[in-house]
Motif scaffolding. Sequence first.
Motif, PDB file in Angstrom:
ATOM      1  N   VAL A  69       0.632  -1.258  -0.212  1.00  0.00           N
ATOM      2  CA  VAL A  69       0.261  -0.459   0.239  1.00  0.00           C
ATOM      3  C   VAL A  69       1.171   1.750   0.063  1.00  0.00           C
ATOM      4  CG1 VAL A  69      -1.495   1.491   1.102  1.00  0.00           C
ATOM      5  CG2 VAL A  69      -1.926  -1.339   1.405  1.00  0.00           C
ATOM      6  N   ARG A  94      -4.973   4.752   4.249  1.00  0.00           N
ATOM      7  CA  ARG A  94      -5.001   3.435   4.230  1.00  0.00           C
ATOM      8  C   ARG A  94      -4.295   3.368   4.726  1.00  0.00           C
ATOM      9  NH1 ARG A  94      -6.048   5.169  -1.494  1.00  0.00           N
ATOM     10  NH2 ARG A  94      -4.173   5.389  -1.473  1.00  0.00           N
ATOM     11  N   ARG A  95      -2.950   3.999   5.238  1.00  0.00           N
ATOM     12  CA  ARG A  95      -1.861   3.342   6.218  1.00  0.00           C
ATOM     13  C   ARG A  95      -1.596   2.765   8.099  1.00  0.00           C
ATOM     14  NH1 ARG A  95       0.637   8.568   4.583  1.00  0.00           N
ATOM     15  NH2 ARG A  95       0.365   8.947   3.091  1.00  0.00           N
TER      16      ARG A  95
END
Length: 159
Positions: free
Chosen positions: A106, A150-151
């Motif tokens: 990601v 999204r981390r």
Amino acid sequence: MLAEITAALGAIKTGSDIAREMAAAHSLDETRGKAPELYGAMAEIQHRLAAMQLAYAALLEERDGLAREVEEIRQARMERERYVLHQLPQGGLVYRFKASRESGAVPHDLCVHCYEGGVKSILQPNGSHLVCPTCKTKLRSKGSAAVASRRGGVCVWTL
């Protein structure tokens, strides 16, 4: 190790000299008189060879440890090469992951301060800022917060 080899060769030479004297002896009594010396020389040879084996084992262990260390450094360098210094729209600097299709990772940004210290700390969104969970550095970010959401997580590199 060289000292052990030299000592072993000296002991072998001594044993060889004693064996030659025994072979050149003219009587059984001379031969019997030299036997204890030969046994002593053989014991010294065994002792020196055992010392050499221990030194060799230590060298092998050290070599294996160095090989592991070199491999760890190589792996860490390869991991660090996956990131590039990037300037955020507001001027802050981060290390950005070089996304590639085969990596499957990601997209994320790392704290510059922690990265330079050998710690892989993924920046986390907090309103209009990105915050390092390790050192608490705050970076003003405009468009990067959506990607940062999204981390997650902190990982320590060993360098």
